[in-house]
Design an enzyme around this catalytic site. Structure first.
Site, PDB file in Angstrom:
ATOM      1  N   ASP A  31       0.549  -1.205   0.349  1.00 19.16           N
ATOM      2  CA  ASP A  31      -0.259  -0.134  -0.112  1.00 19.16           C
ATOM      3  C   ASP A  31       1.166   1.317   0.437  1.00 19.16           C
ATOM      4  O   ASP A  31       1.766   1.503   0.370  1.00 19.16           O
ATOM      5  CB  ASP A  31      -0.802  -0.043   1.505  1.00 19.16           C
ATOM      6  CG  ASP A  31      -2.034   0.785   1.112  1.00 19.16           C
ATOM      7  OD1 ASP A  31      -3.247  -0.023   1.488  1.00 19.16           O
ATOM      8  OD2 ASP A  31      -1.976   2.372   0.928  1.00 19.16           O
ATOM      9  N   ILE A  32       0.909   1.839  -0.721  1.00 23.07           N
ATOM     10  CA  ILE A  32       1.739   3.584  -1.426  1.00 23.07           C
ATOM     11  C   ILE A  32       1.555   4.164   0.713  1.00 23.07           C
ATOM     12  O   ILE A  32       2.024   5.647   0.779  1.00 23.07           O
ATOM     13  CB  ILE A  32       0.344   4.484  -2.170  1.00 23.07           C
ATOM     14  CG1 ILE A  32       1.405   5.009  -2.777  1.00 23.07           C
ATOM     15  CG2 ILE A  32      -1.104   5.154  -1.433  1.00 23.07           C
ATOM     16  CD1 ILE A  32       1.244   5.746  -3.323  1.00 23.07           C
ATOM     17  N   HIS A 100     -10.000  -4.563  -2.885  1.00 24.58           N
ATOM     18  CA  HIS A 100      -8.989  -5.193  -3.090  1.00 24.58           C
ATOM     19  C   HIS A 100      -9.367  -5.874  -1.072  1.00 24.58           C
ATOM     20  O   HIS A 100      -9.631  -5.254  -0.021  1.00 24.58           O
ATOM     21  CB  HIS A 100      -7.651  -4.184  -3.087  1.00 24.58           C
ATOM     22  CG  HIS A 100      -8.400  -2.713  -2.551  1.00 24.58           C
ATOM     23  ND1 HIS A 100      -9.461  -2.358  -3.344  1.00 24.58           N
ATOM     24  CD2 HIS A 100      -8.409  -2.111  -1.081  1.00 24.58           C
ATOM     25  CE1 HIS A 100     -10.194  -0.980  -2.399  1.00 24.58           C
ATOM     26  NE2 HIS A 100      -9.124  -1.087  -1.254  1.00 24.58           N
TER      27      HIS A 100
END
Ligand code: 5GP
Ligand code: ZN
Length: 114
Positions: A31-32, A100
């Site tokens: 995850d960013i 997701h």
């Protein structure tokens, strides 16, 4: 592929991601904006809007998603525990409309979630 879908574009390689697993059905990438020391998103490569859209023919995909999660948790050394979250819709805070599963671990977590 949904051309305006962020995660379809990551699957297609149009947007870079820190990919840690890929096979014919699923992709896993970091995850960013991580919410824990390990925060990995595990997604189907083909577009499904959310968990609300999983159907009776998705058994193989679900098995692969969960097997991938268990494998990543093992590789990340999350022997003390980990959590999987999938947000569906506005109240839950879903911000990307491509299914997701968040794999979170590496720190103690509270319950109930916010
Ligand atoms: P949601 O809020 O829909 O449950 O989760 C979407 C997640 O996607 C968020 O945790 C957010 O940080 C992550 N995210 C959004 N844009 C990107 C991106 O471009 N790359 C990566 N790797 N993660 C992203
Ligand atoms: Zn998509």
């Amino acid at each position: 592929m949904h051309e305006r879908c962020l995660f379809c574009r990551i699957v297609a390689g149009e947007i870079p991601a820190d990919i840690i697993h890929e096979d014919d059905l699923v992709l896993a990438f970091r995850d960013i904006n991580p919410q824990a020391p390990t925060h990995v998103l595990v997604i189907p490569k083909h577009h499904i809007d959310s968990a609300a859209d999983i159907g009776p023919t998705d058994g193989d995909l679900l098995a692969r998603l969960w097997a991938t999660i268990a494998d990543v948790a093992d590789r990340e050394g999350l022997s003390r525990g980990w959590r999987v979250v999938t947000n569906v819709g506005r109240d839950a805070g879903q911000s990307v409309e491509h299914l997701h599963l968040h794999l979170l671990g590496g720190r103690p977590m509270a319950w109930p979630p916010g």
